[in-house]
Design an enzyme around this catalytic site. Structure first.
Site, mmCIF file in Angstrom:
data_model
loop_
_atom_site.group_PDB
_atom_site.id
_atom_site.type_symbol
_atom_site.label_atom_id
_atom_site.label_comp_id
_atom_site.label_asym_id
_atom_site.label_seq_id
_atom_site.Cartn_x
_atom_site.Cartn_y
_atom_site.Cartn_z
ATOM 1 N N LYS A 49 0.863 -1.181 0.000
ATOM 2 C CA LYS A 49 0.000 0.000 0.000
ATOM 3 C C LYS A 49 0.896 1.227 0.000
ATOM 4 O O LYS A 49 1.704 1.418 0.909
ATOM 5 C CB LYS A 49 -0.899 -0.026 1.225
ATOM 6 C CG LYS A 49 -1.800 1.187 1.329
ATOM 7 C CD LYS A 49 -2.774 1.024 2.472
ATOM 8 C CE LYS A 49 -3.648 2.248 2.637
ATOM 9 N NZ LYS A 49 -4.566 2.093 3.759
ATOM 10 N N LYS A 98 -2.209 -1.580 -3.836
ATOM 11 C CA LYS A 98 -3.097 -0.418 -3.768
ATOM 12 C C LYS A 98 -2.283 0.859 -3.814
ATOM 13 O O LYS A 98 -1.283 0.947 -3.097
ATOM 14 C CB LYS A 98 -3.874 -0.506 -2.459
ATOM 15 C CG LYS A 98 -4.736 0.679 -2.134
ATOM 16 C CD LYS A 98 -5.285 0.519 -0.758
ATOM 17 C CE LYS A 98 -6.078 1.750 -0.425
ATOM 18 N NZ LYS A 98 -6.545 1.761 0.927
HETATM 19 C C1 PBG Z 1 -7.516 3.003 5.855
HETATM 20 C C2 PBG Z 1 -7.754 2.914 4.403
HETATM 21 C C3 PBG Z 1 -7.575 3.913 3.416
HETATM 22 C C4 PBG Z 1 -8.097 3.390 2.230
HETATM 23 C C5 PBG Z 1 -8.542 2.093 2.507
HETATM 24 N N1 PBG Z 1 -8.311 1.810 3.853
HETATM 25 C C6 PBG Z 1 -7.061 5.305 3.502
HETATM 26 C C7 PBG Z 1 -5.710 5.573 3.981
HETATM 27 O O1 PBG Z 1 -4.866 4.687 4.111
HETATM 28 O O2 PBG Z 1 -5.476 6.740 4.278
HETATM 29 C C8 PBG Z 1 -8.176 4.136 0.918
HETATM 30 C C9 PBG Z 1 -9.185 3.645 -0.058
HETATM 31 C C10 PBG Z 1 -9.543 4.576 -1.154
HETATM 32 O O3 PBG Z 1 -8.968 5.671 -1.341
HETATM 33 O O4 PBG Z 1 -10.470 4.226 -1.895
HETATM 34 N N2 PBG Z 1 -6.312 2.545 6.350
#
Ligand code: PBG
Length: 326
Positions: free
Chosen positions: A199, A252
């Site tokens: 991520k 992601k």
């Molecule tokens: C929380 C999380 C996030 C997303 C999914 N789970 C945001 C972040 O890490 O700040 C983002 C998903 C999206 O933008 O569609 N940890």
């Protein structure tokens, strides 16, 4: 042969729709999709999300109704994200593992009404944290090891409510092993872990954070989420998560990271998921609303590219409209 005649004629295979269908290498299917949904407390609530046209925050009763439509379209799974009231947020995310919390109630209702639909829950502190971070914050630092028991308690509480897969999205080190251990000790050895293994610290999460009011109050997430410049490091994260017990690994965001999806899919023998995130979704709709692109066609092309790169599973806010069009 005439001097200018081509040696090969690839166009032969494109002559008719039937031939194109016959030689098509990649196909999207509704069962590829996970539909991410935002949940809010109350009854009969449908709150539109400004930067995500077509998406709403649903109260649990509406969620069941809307998830049923998704299941009827052949979508395999939903991923739930709670919009937690500001008064319930604190620095240790206490609300995240309360048995009667919003998320837990939503999961129970969904599993009761639609037992076949796979329910995925996010394991991370940010929607519950008054700091808006995915781990405990002290003196401006994210505390890794001290945060793990909170994540484990959250995962167990989600499994108690009936989640099929828990999905740690925090990017702290060692959390998959810790969550696996906690689930096993709580009698949930059948509950799987879908880890957000790779991520990135991405600017594409903006609309999601405004939907949940979960943006970091201070600083950013670059000490735990990955640097968008790094490719090799992705395999390190994936390898660790699989060693620690991840059943499915995720990359992601998706579209700007197709090289990473390709790398991961080539290396691992667990299913690979990719998350077409909020900002990716919003861009397509924003240009579509101005009439600059055909949003439906572009959305389908984006998702197809993510699958072509190697993703088996795609998280997308467009799951329902694309599934209906396939
Ligand atoms: C929380 C999380 C996030 C997303 C999914 N789970 C945001 C972040 O890490 O700040 C983002 C998903 C999206 O933008 O569609 N940890």
């Amino acid at each position: 042969m005439e001097p200018n005649e081509p040696l090969e004629r690839p166009r032969r295979n494109r002559r008719t729709a039937g031939l194109r269908r016959l030689v098509r290498e990649t196909r999207l299917h509704p069962s590829d999709f996970v539909w991410p949904v935002f949940v809010v407390d109350g009854e009969g609530e449908r709150q539109p999300i400004e930067a995500m046209p077509g998406c709403e925050r649903h109260s649990p009763d509406v969620l069941v109704e809307e998830a049923r439509k998704a299941a009827d379209l052949g979508i395999s799974a939903v991923a739930l994200f709670p919009a937690v009231d500001a008064s319930l947020k604190d620095s240790v995310a206490s609300e995240s593992h309360r048995p009667d919390g919003l998320l837990q109630r939503a999961v129970r209702r969904l599993k009761l009404a639609l037992p076949e639909l796979v329910v995925i829950t996010d394991v991370a502190m940010d929607p519950y944290s008054s700091d808006g971070h995915d781990g405990l914050l002290r003196d401006g630092q994210i505390l890794n090891d001290e945060s793990l028991p909170i994540l484990a308690a959250m995962a167990v509480s989600q499994a108690d409510a009936g989640a099929d897969l828990v999905a740690p999205s925090d990017m702290l080190d060692g959390r998959v092993a810790c969550i696996r251990d906690a689930l096993d000790h709580a009698g949930h050895s059948d509950v799987g872990i879908l880890s957000y293994a790779v991520k990135y610290a991405s600017a594409f999460y903006g609309p999601f954070r405004s939907a949940l009011d979960s943006a970091p109050r201070e600083g950013d997430k670059r000490t735990y989420q990955m640097d968008p410049a790094n490719r090799r490091e992705a395999m390190r994260e994936v390898t660790l998560d699989i060693q620690e017990g991840a059943d499915i690994v995720m990359v992601k965001p998706a579209l700007a990271y197709l090289d990473i999806i390709d790398d991961v899919a080539a290396e691992v023998d667990v299913p690979v998921a990719a998350y077409h995130v909020s900002g990716e979704y919003a861009m397509v709709h924003a240009a579509g609303q101005r009439g600059w692109i055909d949003a439906d066609a572009v959305m389908q092309e984006c998702l197809l590219s993510i699958k072509r790169a190697g993703a088996d599973i795609i998280f997308t806010y467009a799951a329902r409209e694309v599934a209906a069009a396939l």
